[in-house]
Design a protein around this motif. Structure first.
Motif, short mmCIF file in Angstrom:
data_model
loop_
_atom_site.label_atom_id
_atom_site.label_comp_id
_atom_site.label_asym_id
_atom_site.label_seq_id
_atom_site.Cartn_x
_atom_site.Cartn_y
_atom_site.Cartn_z
N GLY A 50 0.81 -1.22 0.00
CA GLY A 50 0.00 0.00 0.00
C GLY A 50 0.84 1.26 0.00
O GLY A 50 0.32 2.37 -0.06
N GLU A 51 2.17 1.12 0.08
CA GLU A 51 3.07 2.27 0.12
C GLU A 51 2.97 3.07 -1.19
O GLU A 51 2.98 2.51 -2.28
CB GLU A 51 4.51 1.80 0.32
CG GLU A 51 5.52 2.93 0.40
CD GLU A 51 6.94 2.42 0.58
OE1 GLU A 51 7.86 3.23 0.35
OE2 GLU A 51 7.14 1.24 0.91
N CYS A 52 2.88 4.39 -1.06
CA CYS A 52 2.78 5.29 -2.22
C CYS A 52 4.04 6.12 -2.33
O CYS A 52 4.69 6.42 -1.33
CB CYS A 52 1.57 6.21 -2.07
SG CYS A 52 -0.01 5.32 -2.09
N ALA A 53 4.36 6.51 -3.55
CA ALA A 53 5.54 7.35 -3.79
C ALA A 53 5.33 8.14 -5.07
O ALA A 53 4.43 7.85 -5.86
CB ALA A 53 6.80 6.48 -3.90
N ARG A 54 6.17 9.15 -5.26
CA ARG A 54 6.17 9.92 -6.51
C ARG A 54 7.48 9.63 -7.21
O ARG A 54 8.54 9.65 -6.61
CB ARG A 54 6.04 11.42 -6.24
CG ARG A 54 5.98 12.21 -7.53
CD ARG A 54 5.91 13.72 -7.28
NE ARG A 54 5.71 14.45 -8.51
CZ ARG A 54 6.66 14.74 -9.39
NH1 ARG A 54 7.90 14.34 -9.17
NH2 ARG A 54 6.40 15.41 -10.48
N LEU A 55 7.39 9.36 -8.51
CA LEU A 55 8.57 9.05 -9.30
C LEU A 55 8.67 10.08 -10.42
O LEU A 55 7.76 10.21 -11.23
CB LEU A 55 8.44 7.64 -9.88
CG LEU A 55 9.61 7.07 -10.65
CD1 LEU A 55 10.82 6.90 -9.74
CD2 LEU A 55 9.23 5.72 -11.24
#
Length: 133
Positions: A50-55
């Motif tokens: 469920g971890e979110c990130a911006r790439l």
């Protein structure tokens, strides 16, 4: 990649994994493409944690998958459980006069080259069918 493994041919998997400028993010999906007038990044989410990130990225290539457009033939020609029309290499279905070519036909490989070959086979089969009428 949305799963924890690739389904491509083993030789192609090895090639992409050996590329120094490619990092595979397993079990990860794109939730949003970001940017105003051009792509500036993507929001990604790991489907397991469920971890979110911006790439930050400069471009996005979208593969939408394959859903056969066979609903017109429901009840007329036989389809498999996924909706692909069942037809032989000659593209003839079990229903006389109905032929299936390209990505709507049940087959192992779906690529432009196989769709083109199906088109050539279907034309020949249709001509033979019409000549026999």
């Amino acid at each position: 990649h949305r799963r924890n493994e690739l389904r491509a041919a083993a030789v192609l998997q090895k090639e992409v994994m050996a590329l120094p400028n490619v990092e595979i993010l397993w079990n990860t999906v794109v939730d949003r493409i970001e940017g105003e007038d051009q792509v500036e990044g993507i929001s990604i989410r790991n489907v397991r944690s469920g971890e979110c990130a911006r790439l930050p990225v400069d471009g996005v290539f979208v593969a939408v998958g394959i859903i056969p457009a066979s609903e017109t033939f429901a009840g007329v020609a036989e389809c498999n459980e996924k909706g692909y029309l069942i037809a032989g290499e000659d593209c003839a279905t079990g229903t006389p006069g109905i032929f299936a070519a390209g990505d709507v036909r049940e087959k192992k490989l779906r690529q432009i080259v196989t769709a083109v070959a199906d088109g050539a086979n279907a034309v020949t089969s249709v001509l033979e069918y019409l000549a026999g009428m």
